[in-house]
Design a protein around this motif. Structure first.
Motif, short mmCIF file in Angstrom:
data_model
loop_
_atom_site.label_atom_id
_atom_site.label_comp_id
_atom_site.label_asym_id
_atom_site.label_seq_id
_atom_site.Cartn_x
_atom_site.Cartn_y
_atom_site.Cartn_z
N ILE A 183 3.56 -5.97 -3.68
CA ILE A 183 4.83 -5.95 -2.96
C ILE A 183 6.00 -5.62 -3.88
CG2 ILE A 183 6.39 -7.28 -1.50
CD1 ILE A 183 3.73 -6.73 -0.19
N ILE A 184 6.10 -6.32 -5.01
CA ILE A 184 7.28 -6.13 -5.86
C ILE A 184 7.19 -4.81 -6.62
CG2 ILE A 184 8.67 -7.15 -7.71
CD1 ILE A 184 8.72 -8.82 -5.20
N LYS A 185 6.00 -4.51 -7.15
CA LYS A 185 5.85 -3.25 -7.88
C LYS A 185 4.71 -2.45 -7.29
CE LYS A 185 8.01 -3.90 -12.24
NZ LYS A 185 7.92 -3.81 -13.69
N PRO A 186 4.92 -1.87 -6.13
CA PRO A 186 3.82 -1.13 -5.50
C PRO A 186 3.48 0.13 -6.29
CG PRO A 186 5.85 -0.86 -4.25
CD PRO A 186 6.15 -1.83 -5.34
N VAL A 187 2.21 0.47 -6.26
CA VAL A 187 1.75 1.66 -6.97
C VAL A 187 1.66 2.80 -5.98
CG1 VAL A 187 -0.06 2.61 -8.42
CG2 VAL A 187 0.42 0.17 -8.47
N LYS A 188 2.20 3.94 -6.35
CA LYS A 188 2.18 5.08 -5.45
C LYS A 188 0.75 5.58 -5.29
CE LYS A 188 4.70 9.20 -4.39
NZ LYS A 188 5.56 10.28 -4.81
N PRO A 189 0.30 5.78 -4.05
CA PRO A 189 -1.06 6.27 -3.87
C PRO A 189 -1.21 7.71 -4.35
CG PRO A 189 0.07 6.11 -1.76
CD PRO A 189 1.00 5.54 -2.78
N GLU A 190 -2.44 8.10 -4.59
CA GLU A 190 -2.73 9.47 -5.02
C GLU A 190 -2.31 10.43 -3.92
OE1 GLU A 190 -5.44 10.41 -7.61
OE2 GLU A 190 -4.77 8.57 -8.56
N SER A 191 -2.06 11.65 -4.31
CA SER A 191 -1.58 12.61 -3.31
C SER A 191 -2.65 12.92 -2.27
CB SER A 191 -1.12 13.88 -3.99
OG SER A 191 -2.16 14.37 -4.79
N THR A 192 -3.91 12.60 -2.61
CA THR A 192 -4.99 12.87 -1.66
C THR A 192 -5.24 11.70 -0.72
OG1 THR A 192 -6.49 12.16 -3.38
CG2 THR A 192 -6.25 14.53 -3.06
N ALA A 193 -4.47 10.59 -0.90
CA ALA A 193 -4.72 9.39 -0.10
C ALA A 193 -4.36 9.63 1.36
CB ALA A 193 -3.90 8.23 -0.65
#
Lengths: 213, 204
Positions: B145-155
């Motif tokens: 929640i606080i530091k979400p990780v950006k999903p891969e562009s293929t997600a």
């Protein structure tokens, strides 16, 4: 005389009723299949004492030295167990814990004072199994910290710089306060670049062009 | 006749006195071990960090968060609106009113999820209801929640939607101030005409 007769009859009926009620009570008294061996406060004390948590290193030593008096119990399902397990462990899936043959096995281990070590893929998975056995009164049960994932080294993060062993899952991984302070105020503002105005300076002509040809 | 009377009376007295020596039956409110064991099969006791975040943001009145860590940890950081009941005090009668209520969903959380689950098991054993565990605890809260990780562009799109939600939630929990970009004031461009220096004087 008649009075006493009536009273005696009444009393005998009362005695009959009393005995009948007692009998019904004893007959319907059902003994529960399982009973807790420890009260909630005793269980809480055992949890807080942390005595039953075995580190992966200790477990490796026990397996390597073949120390007698320990038995590892894999609580995962048989498919996961087949993929990889601790040497000499027994597979008892958590769902089957209260089956007769398994409770007999646990009783036997308790009598022989063999320490049972339950483990799953991680500590969380085995936690409920450990708690159930503990509360049922099996005081000889321990839990493997980090689970099989750590034991086999698969979940070990070699890039982590934290000094706390990674199998202490209840330790905060980050400094929560610091993160919250660093992020306070919403988004991160990007610095805006200020471009200086380039003012071309013209060279002064040194001499006035003097006349043409 | 009188002898029979005395005999019956004595029998009743003996039986009545015998009742005092029956073994005492302890608290029957406790959940039976086999039932507690069965409750642990399914995973409905876990709620995800996303769900908790959504309910906090929506100000869900039926959500009741309980931090089972020590008071020191609680003082440092805890979820907004959470109450602090350290695990070692869980059984103290002070908190009974919090645990016996039936209308709120009580969510236990700690740094990981071991302590929370232990609290859940003890509370359930005592026969109380409506308890949940925040899966992954505060460590997971900060990762998602606080530091979400950006999903891969293929997600998948779902993952991007989740990421969007988490980003919004992160802003909500870390301060919530909306930062506007600096206003750009357009300067009025005034065109100044050059004055003709000399009046065109005559043609050829």
């Amino acid at each position: 005389m008649k009075d006493t007769n009536i009273r005696t009859n009444r009393l005998s009926i009362a005695v009959l009723f009393f005995v009948a009620i007692l009998l019904i009570g004893f007959i319907t008294l059902s003994k529960p299949d399982f009973e807790y061996g420890f009260t909630t406060s005793e269980t809480l004390d055992q949890i807080l004492s942390m005595e039953d948590e075995m580190t992966p290193d200790e477990a490796k030593e026990i397996v390597f030295d073949e120390t007698p008096g320990y038995k590892f119990i894999d609580i995962r399902n048989p498919y996961e167990y087949v993929k990889g397990n601790i040497e000499g462990s027994v597979n008892i899936p958590f769902q089957n814990f209260l089956a007769d043959e398994n409770t007999e096995f646990f009783d036997e281990m308790l009598e022989d004072s063999i320490t049972l070590v339950v483990y799953g893929w991680d500590q969380t998975e085995a936690n409920s199994s450990w708690m159930i056995l503990k509360q049922l009164g099996y005081s000889n049960v321990k839990i493997l910290m980090g689970g099989y994932g750590f034991y086999s080294g698969e979940t070990f993060d070699m890039y982590s710089e934290s000094e706390i062993p990674q199998y202490f899952v209840e330790e905060p991984k980050y400094n929560f306060l610091e993160i919250m302070e660093s992020m306070a105020g919403g988004a991160i503002i990007e610095e805006t670049k200020v471009y200086e105005k380039v003012v071309p300076v013209r060279k002064k002509k040194k001499s006035v062009v003097e006349g043409g040809c | 006749m009188n002898l029979r009377y005395i005999f019956f009376a004595a029998l009743l007295v003996v039986l009545g006195a015998g009742l005092f020596f029956l073994p005492e039956k302890t608290n029957t409110n406790e959940m039976a071990p086999e039932k507690l064991h069965a409750e642990l099969f399914d995973q409905t006791r876990y709620v995800s960090t996303d769900e908790v975040a959504e309910r906090i943001i929506n100000q869900d009145p039926s959500l009741f968060l309980i931090d089972v860590r020590t008071a020191d940890y609680y003082a440092e950081y805890s979820l907004p609106g959470a109450a602090n009941i350290p695990l070692e005090d869980l059984l103290s009668p002070n908190w009974e009113d919090y645990l016996t209520q039936e209308y709120m969903d009580v969510v236990f959380f700690s740094n990981g999820d071991i302590y929370a689950e232990q609290a859940w098991m003890l509370a359930n054993r005592m026969g109380y209801k409506n308890f949940y565990i925040m899966k992954g605890g505060l460590n997971c809260w900060f990762e998602t929640i606080i530091k979400p990780v950006k999903p891969e562009s293929t997600a998948s799109n779902n993952e991007f939607d989740l990421y969007k939600f988490r980003n919004g939630a992160s802003q909500y929990f870390t301060g919530g101030e909306l930062i506007l970009s600096e206003e750009i004031v357009a300067e009025a461009i005034t065109v100044t005409r050059k004055k003709k220096k000399t009046v065109a004087s005559g043609g050829c």
